[in-house]
Design an enzyme around this catalytic site. Structure first.
Site, mmCIF file in Angstrom:
data_model
loop_
_atom_site.group_PDB
_atom_site.id
_atom_site.type_symbol
_atom_site.label_atom_id
_atom_site.label_comp_id
_atom_site.label_asym_id
_atom_site.label_seq_id
_atom_site.Cartn_x
_atom_site.Cartn_y
_atom_site.Cartn_z
ATOM 1 N N GLU A 216 0.841 -1.216 0.000
ATOM 2 C CA GLU A 216 0.000 0.000 0.000
ATOM 3 C C GLU A 216 0.870 1.257 0.000
ATOM 4 O OE1 GLU A 216 -2.882 -0.622 -0.835
ATOM 5 O OE2 GLU A 216 -2.866 -2.739 -0.267
ATOM 6 N N ASN B 268 13.744 14.975 4.414
ATOM 7 C CA ASN B 268 14.403 15.240 5.699
ATOM 8 C C ASN B 268 14.567 13.954 6.508
ATOM 9 O OD1 ASN B 268 11.422 15.385 6.184
ATOM 10 N ND2 ASN B 268 12.101 15.568 8.291
ATOM 11 N N GLU C 142 19.054 5.887 15.443
ATOM 12 C CA GLU C 142 18.075 5.842 16.528
ATOM 13 C C GLU C 142 18.762 6.072 17.868
ATOM 14 O OE1 GLU C 142 15.125 2.545 14.527
ATOM 15 O OE2 GLU C 142 17.200 2.020 14.917
ATOM 16 N N ASP D 145 24.597 4.336 11.934
ATOM 17 C CA ASP D 145 23.938 3.111 11.468
ATOM 18 C C ASP D 145 24.088 3.068 9.955
ATOM 19 O OD1 ASP D 145 22.255 1.009 10.702
ATOM 20 O OD2 ASP D 145 20.918 1.334 12.411
#
Length: 419
Positions: A143, A200, A219, A225
């Site tokens: 979706e 962004n 995070e 990461d």
């Protein structure tokens, strides 16, 4: 070529039937949805898209819209609710409604096409149709694909598995992969619509799902990461721990090379004119030092001008910028027109009224140039005025559209000397 990295800041709303289906166990619902998002993220990495869950709402006290098995009707209500309610509370790029209702006509999900970033239409509805998390995750990824401009795959579309993510029918062994067609549809959508909201990078503190090292989203608790150890391209980052290597001094900046500070003395910002000062790296920082320049009022360009904020503004250069080559500065008689105050020939405007130039200020109003054989050429726009700081007479410069003594113009009014 590789697509620019983009970030979808996602909100998932679990309806009241989800709440009752999981016996009101919020922890279980959260874990289920975090798992869905992790899978979606993995599916989208080949498209260089990261999906960040920035909010999860569970309608534990009852649905905030009328959720019915007519997917298109419910989706429309959800879009209206997103505009009037959700977006006012939380900025995000896309919202998906996860429902435990059985949608009509064997529908497992529905989303409008090519609507990413649209306040009302960057949405989807997904049925929590299987106890296998992967199947629900692939449905939501599908979706989201529609929102990103992807239509259903046709027979001629290929990926390395029998059915790709945008296949019209979900298989029991679903694919993690987008087809070549989907990739082309996504590229076309990005080129034609250039959706700004997904450019962004989300803040660490905005991502609410537990950190996953290797998902290429920075995070809480991570220093970096860069993906899996196999795919990581960042020499500064230890992909296994999402921490910077112990020897790393910096990751980026004008004075950072291969994770180390550039040695002192390397020029990081060249002088743009004789009034500017070149800045060099210090060897102690990744950033180029603050842009500094020679004092305002210092003679420049063989006394044709005076320095002003790192530049040497002279009328000839301004004429050249406006008209190109074959220009000279017009004779004094042209500038005398600025005393009229008519049309565009003035020094200042006050409350919309033209203030004519005094005789001594005529070279601080409208700029006049000779272009080829045309005398007194001028431009009516704002860039057709003489620039601030331009030399208007010996020892004088334009300040506030007046031709004033250079020492007066740049004398500090605060009592401190100018840096």
């Amino acid at each position: 070529e590789r697509l620019t990295k983009r970030y979808v800041e996602l909100v998932i709303v679990a309806d009241h039937r989800m709440f009752t289906k999981y016996n009101g166990n919020l922890k279980k619902i959260r874990k289920w949805i975090y798992q869905i998002v992790n899978t979606i993220n993995e599916i989208y990495i080949p498209l260089n898209i990261r999906v960040a869950l920035v909010r999860l709402e569970i309608w534990s006290n009852g649905d905030l819209i009328d959720v019915t098995s007519a997917a298109n009707v419910t989706l429309k209500s959800f879009g209206n609710w997103r505009v009037t309610n959700l977006l006012r509370r939380k900025s995000h790029d896309n919202a998906q409604l996860l429902t435990a209702i059985d949608l009509d006509e064997e529908t497992l999900g529905l989303a409008p096409l090519g609507t990413m970033c649209d306040p009302k239409l960057s949405i989807g509805i997904v049925q929590d149709h299987s106890p296998i998390n992967l199947l629900v995750a692939v449905t939501m990824a599908h979706e989201l694909g529609h929102n990103l401009g992807m239509v259903h795959d046709e027979n001629r579309c290929h990926c390395s598995t029998p059915a790709c993510v945008m296949c019209a029918v979900l298989r029991q062994r679903p694919s993690y992969e987008f087809s070549d067609c989907s990739l082309n549809h996504y590229r076309t959508f990005i080129i034609n619509y250039n959706p700004q909201c997904i450019l962004n990078e989300p803040l660490q503190t905005d991502i609410i799902s537990p950190p996953v090292c290797g998902n290429e989203l920075l995070e809480v608790g991570e220093e970096c990461d860069c993906g899996s150890p196999r795919t990581c391209r960042d020499p500064c980052c230890d992909a296994a721990t999402c921490k910077l290597h112990s020897w790393v001094e910096c990751e980026s900046g004008e004075c950072c090379q291969q994770c180390k500070f550039t040695s002192a003395g390397n020029v990081c910002r060249p002088a743009r004119s004789e009034c500017d000062i070149a800045e060099s790296c210090t060897g102690q920082s990744a950033d180029c030092p603050t842009d500094d320049f020679h004092r305002n009022g210092k003679p420049c360009l063989h006394n044709f001008g005076y320095c002003y904020n790192g530049n040497c503004p002279i009328m000839y250069h301004q004429c050249y910028a406006l008209w190109g080559s074959n220009v000279t500065v017009a004779p004094d008689a042209c500038f005398d027109i600025n005393q009229s105050g008519n049309n565009s020939f003035y020094c200042r405007k006050e409350n919309g009224v033209n203030i004519p130039c005094a005789q001594e200020d005529v070279k601080c109003g409208r700029l006049f140039c000779n272009v080829n054989d045309f005398l007194c050429r001028h431009k009516y726009s704002d860039d057709g005025m003489v620039d601030h700081g331009t030399k208007c007479a010996d020892g004088k410069v334009c300040k506030n559209r007046q031709c004033v003594d250079v020492t007066t113009a740049y004398k500090s009014t605060s009592g401190f000397s100018q840096i």
